[in-house]
Design an enzyme around this catalytic site. Structure first.
Site, PDB file in Angstrom:
ATOM      1  N   LYS A 107       0.854  -1.184   0.000  1.00  0.00           N
ATOM      2  CA  LYS A 107       0.000   0.000   0.000  1.00  0.00           C
ATOM      3  C   LYS A 107       0.886   1.229   0.000  1.00  0.00           C
ATOM      4  CE  LYS A 107      -4.365  -0.013   0.731  1.00  0.00           C
ATOM      5  NZ  LYS A 107      -5.443  -0.408  -0.061  1.00  0.00           N
ATOM      6  N   GLY A 219     -20.434   6.541   2.903  1.00  0.00           N
ATOM      7  CA  GLY A 219     -19.490   6.806   1.829  1.00  0.00           C
ATOM      8  C   GLY A 219     -20.240   7.049   0.534  1.00  0.00           C
ATOM      9  N   GLY A 221     -18.018   7.433  -2.407  1.00  0.00           N
ATOM     10  CA  GLY A 221     -16.915   7.307  -3.362  1.00  0.00           C
ATOM     11  C   GLY A 221     -17.144   6.098  -4.262  1.00  0.00           C
ATOM     12  N   ASN A 222     -16.104   5.674  -4.933  1.00  0.00           N
ATOM     13  CA  ASN A 222     -16.231   4.614  -5.935  1.00  0.00           C
ATOM     14  C   ASN A 222     -16.857   3.334  -5.384  1.00  0.00           C
ATOM     15  OD1 ASN A 222     -14.420   2.021  -6.953  1.00  0.00           O
ATOM     16  ND2 ASN A 222     -15.272   3.232  -8.628  1.00  0.00           N
TER      17      ASN A 222
HETATM   18  N1  GLU Z   1      -7.178  -0.020  -3.280  1.00  0.00           N
HETATM   19  C1  GLU Z   1      -7.981  -1.195  -3.488  1.00  0.00           C
HETATM   20  C2  GLU Z   1      -8.007  -2.062  -2.246  1.00  0.00           C
HETATM   21  O1  GLU Z   1      -7.832  -1.607  -1.136  1.00  0.00           O
HETATM   22  C3  GLU Z   1      -7.565  -1.929  -4.736  1.00  0.00           C
HETATM   23  C4  GLU Z   1      -6.168  -2.398  -4.748  1.00  0.00           C
HETATM   24  C5  GLU Z   1      -5.722  -2.903  -6.094  1.00  0.00           C
HETATM   25  O2  GLU Z   1      -6.513  -2.901  -7.014  1.00  0.00           O
HETATM   26  O3  GLU Z   1      -4.557  -3.258  -6.180  1.00  0.00           O
HETATM   27  O4  GLU Z   1      -8.299  -3.221  -2.318  1.00  0.00           O
END
Ligand code: GLU
Length: 428
Positions: A107, A219, A221-222
């Protein structure tokens, strides 16, 4: 005594430790898995539009790559902390393992508020982030993606910088790219739809029908948007949505007894998920306090915003009508609240299972990008449904067989898979 501030990484470790104990994991495996393998902390200098220079703090944490390259989003958030990124990287390892895709966990983050940055400044920030970690990330090392307040355009700027440095076209470096520029059809919908695929399976088990089901969502968002889309397509009614209002610097819950329609929501929000007050009024939505979403007498709660949203302090406000918590966000429920749900027999679909649709589709995107052959949307979504349904059923079956909480069952499957990969590699 003053209350200790919430630390998501301590929570992730606490969850891990409890399950490591139940699995009787050896010391070395525990030491390896309760901390990230590698971390990068760096400064990103940006020339601002007014000619001044500003330095932003950036991070990339690689929790574990025993099962494949690290995978996970990059967050832009003014309150970003390295412990948040560590927790989220750890949860990515479990997320990829529970849906059984050959990727590890990572991350990234930048301490910034994109609301206050022009497009040019955001582009400079994205390119600067890549320049700092260009030799430590890549299609075979660590593959970033969108997350809180980042989207396809950010991914494309990052890809362009990465490709300029490496002097090659490497579209498998990053996922969540725009369609036509290496993105996968269905990626925009994937996380929210995945939440509802797992919810559909949970509701089947409980004998609940979408036509009688209501939901309250935190939320806009997406993840929230596409969870609302599919929940209503399946015949359910979303009666409340809570979201942050960047103009008023507070959150509000919008309620509609007739149901909040996906199209109306999309018309009412900006690209960061702030709802326009005028549009809300025109849609006939009632405006309540930001915390009101949790107190609605609905069948399903979908926390799809940030971590630490259901905790020891507010879990008691949840109405007895609530049968399922579908965790669209990462880390929305604290261990105190888990305890209450366990006692009350509320079915919690744990975050790293429930919201794994995003990374699963990112995996499909990477496969398409690396082979330079792109699939139809139906194919992507049907493969996604298959993966999410299989993962949900495996977790639910283990929870029933071992008589454990759903989160613990998901952890057992994920940790066992990652521990096994570390063992087979001879690391522990
Ligand atoms: N940010 C998203 C998650 O927390 C997607 C991560 C990704 O697609 O690599 O799962």
């Amino acid at each position: 005594m003053e209350k200790k501030p919430f630390n998501p990484f301590e929570m992730a470790q606490q969850q891990f430790d409890a399950v490591a104990e139940q699995l009787d994991l050896d010391r070395a495996t525990r030491d390896l898995l309760r901390n990230p393998m590698r971390e990068y902390h760096f400064n990103i200098p940006v020339c601002m539009d007014d000619g001044s220079h500003k330095v932003f703090r950036g991070f990339r944490v690689q929790h574990n790559d025993a099962r494949g390259p690290c995978k996970g989003g990059i967050r832009f958030h003014p309150q970003e902390t390295v412990d948040t990124v560590r927790a989220l990287a750890t949860w990515m390892t479990w997320k990829c393992a529970v849906v059984n895709i050959p990727l590890g966990g990572g991350k990234g983050g930048v301490i910034c508020d994109p609301h206050n940055l022009s497009d040019r400044e955001q582009e400079a920030l994205c390119r600067g982030w890549v320049r700092q970690v260009a030799s430590n990330v890549g299609p075979l090392q660590d593959v970033p993606a969108p997350d809180v307040m980042t989207h396809g355009q950010h991914m494309l700027w990052m890809l362009d910088e990465f490709e300029a440095i490496h002097r090659q076209r490497l579209p498998g470096f990053i996922t969540g790219k725009p369609i036509g520029m290496g993105g996968s059809l269905g990626r925009t919908e994937a996380t929210g739809y995945g939440v509802i695929y797992t919810l559909r399976e949970a509701m089947k088990e409980l004998g609940l029908d979408f036509s009688n089901a209501t939901a309250s969502v935190q939320g806009a968002g997406n993840v929230a948007q596409y969870a609302i889309d599919l929940f209503t397509r399946y015949g359910g009614k979303v009666v409340a949505v809570a979201c942050w209002d960047n103009n008023d610097k507070t959150s509000y819950t919008y309620r509609s007894a007739d149901g909040i329609k996906f199209a109306d929501l999309m018309d009412a929000i900006d690209k960061f998920g702030t709802v326009s007050q005028n549009r809300a009024k025109a849609n006939g939505w009632e405006r309540l306090d930001g915390n009101a979403w949790i107190e609605q007498p609905v069948t399903v709660l979908i926390p799809a915003a940030l971590d630490n949203m259901i905790n020891g302090e507010n879990v008691g406000k949840i109405k007895p009508s609530v049968k399922v918590i579908a965790e669209g966000a990462n880390g929305p429920t604290t261990p105190d609240a888990d305890k209450a749900f366990r006692e009350r027999g509320v079915l919690v679909i744990p975050d790293f299972l429930c919201n794994a649709g995003g990374v699963t589709c990112s995996y499909f995107e990477q496969v398409q990008s690396n082979t330079n052959y792109y699939w139809e949307k139906e194919e992507v979504l049907s493969k996604l449904d298959t993966k999410m349904t299989a993962a949900y059923r495996a977790v639910s079956e283990l929870a029933r067989r071992r008589e454990v909480y759903m989160r613990d069952a998901a952890y057992m499957i994920a940790i066992s898979r990652v521990a096994e990969a570390c063992r087979l590699r001879g690391w522990v």
